[in-house]
Design an enzyme around this catalytic site. Structure first.
Site, PDB file in Angstrom:
ATOM      1  N   GLU A   6       0.917  -1.150   0.088  1.00  0.00           N
ATOM      2  CA  GLU A   6       0.115  -0.060   0.007  1.00  0.00           C
ATOM      3  C   GLU A   6       0.780   1.330   0.059  1.00  0.00           C
ATOM      4  O   GLU A   6       0.239   2.387  -0.514  1.00  0.00           O
ATOM      5  CB  GLU A   6      -0.972  -0.092   1.330  1.00  0.00           C
ATOM      6  CG  GLU A   6      -2.028  -1.244   1.036  1.00  0.00           C
ATOM      7  CD  GLU A   6      -3.007  -1.176   2.444  1.00  0.00           C
ATOM      8  OE1 GLU A   6      -4.265  -1.042   1.703  1.00  0.00           O
ATOM      9  OE2 GLU A   6      -2.486  -1.578   3.301  1.00  0.00           O
ATOM     10  N   GLU A  55      -4.008  -9.444   4.147  1.00  0.00           N
ATOM     11  CA  GLU A  55      -4.811  -8.967   5.126  1.00  0.00           C
ATOM     12  C   GLU A  55      -6.061  -9.888   5.424  1.00  0.00           C
ATOM     13  O   GLU A  55      -6.127 -10.251   6.759  1.00  0.00           O
ATOM     14  CB  GLU A  55      -5.151  -7.550   4.894  1.00  0.00           C
ATOM     15  CG  GLU A  55      -3.971  -6.603   5.063  1.00  0.00           C
ATOM     16  CD  GLU A  55      -3.380  -6.357   3.718  1.00  0.00           C
ATOM     17  OE1 GLU A  55      -2.666  -5.209   3.714  1.00  0.00           O
ATOM     18  OE2 GLU A  55      -3.613  -6.962   2.744  1.00  0.00           O
TER      19      GLU A  55
END
Length: 269
Positions: free
Chosen positions: A132, A152
């Site tokens: 990210e 995640e």
């Protein structure tokens, strides 16, 4: 490191002020290496705070930012790592209030909004929050050893620091959903194929490629680069008014007259 974008004589970052980053500053750029090799450059709260300090400096003194991971020790299994993600030991202890505070998402958004371009030089693992962080950059250069993805959901959380919307914009919905919902990990070649990186190089050539790109940016007028980045990221409804306003400012800049006159003079020769 080539011609200066700003030719500044202002304050510089103090490399000794950073424990989780290795910071090297030149006239036209700042190179930042994530430096927690023992945990594969996992992003912890201290690293977040130190990256905010770098952002504060670059907002006041606009320069190109190059982000990379410290190479580490091949014997310890840390050679070729950008960032393995957020620090799981810290992440495990975070609760509702921490999520609402946007610890990583706020930082990555700030990095994306820096005045000058940001280059992510990606080798080895760029996973979770590390990926990210890379999505927030304007340019991503990767190696064949790159492994990029969003694990995640396998840990009971979601990618909440930009992946759910930046990744869709970068690679399209089908690939983004494979990465976000099914845990697909892309190789360097896979990242290049879907446009997640713009250049694929060998690990030994990675930093030279990143600095070469910074050199090319440095040949442009810095005010024009900053204006173009602002307009590029403006919402659709802001156009064309925002384009006209920024161009109006540039039309009056000394650099515009100097650069155009130099172009005309070269053409006469």
């Amino acid at each position: 490191m080539g011609d200066s974008l700003a030719h500044d004589a202002g304050p510089r970052l103090d490399p000794g002020a950073f424990a989780t980053l290795v910071v090297t500053e030149a006239e036209d750029r700042v190179a930042v290496q994530l430096n927690r090799p023992a945990v594969r450059n996992a992003i912890d709260v201290q690293m977040v705070e130190e990256l905010h300090a770098v952002c504060t400096h670059l907002e006041q003194t606009p320069k190109v930012l190059i982000l990379s991971g410290i190479a580490g020790d091949e014997g310890a299994g840390t050679k070729g790592i950008f960032a393995s993600g957020a620090d799981i030991a810290q992440l495990r202890e975070r609760r509702r209030g921490d999520a609402l505070a946007g610890i990583n998402s706020g930082l990555f958004d700030r990095i994306a909004r820096l005045p000058m371009p940001v280059i992510a030089a990606l080798d080895g693992y760029a996973l979770g929050g590390g990926a990210e962080l890379a999505y927030a950059a304007d340019f991503r250069i990767g190696t064949r050893a790159l492994r990029m993805g969003q694990p995640e959901t396998s840990l009971g959380i979601m990618a909440a620091a930009g992946a759910t919307w930046r990744l869709k914009e970068l690679v399209g919905e089908p690939v983004a959903k494979q990465m976000l919902l099914a845990g697909r990990i892309l190789t360097g070649e896979g990242c290049l194929a879907v446009g997640l990186i713009t250049e694929l190089v060998e690990s030994a050539e990675l930093m030279a490629a990143a600095h070469g790109l910074a050199e090319r940016i440095g040949l442009q007028d810095p005010l024009a680069v900053q204006a173009t980045k602002r307009v590029f990221h403006a919402p659709r409804e802001a156009h064309p008014e925002v384009d006209n306003r920024e161009q109006a400012e540039l039309f009056e800049s000394p650099a515009k007259f100097e650069r155009m006159q130099a172009f005309l003079d070269r053409r006469k020769k």
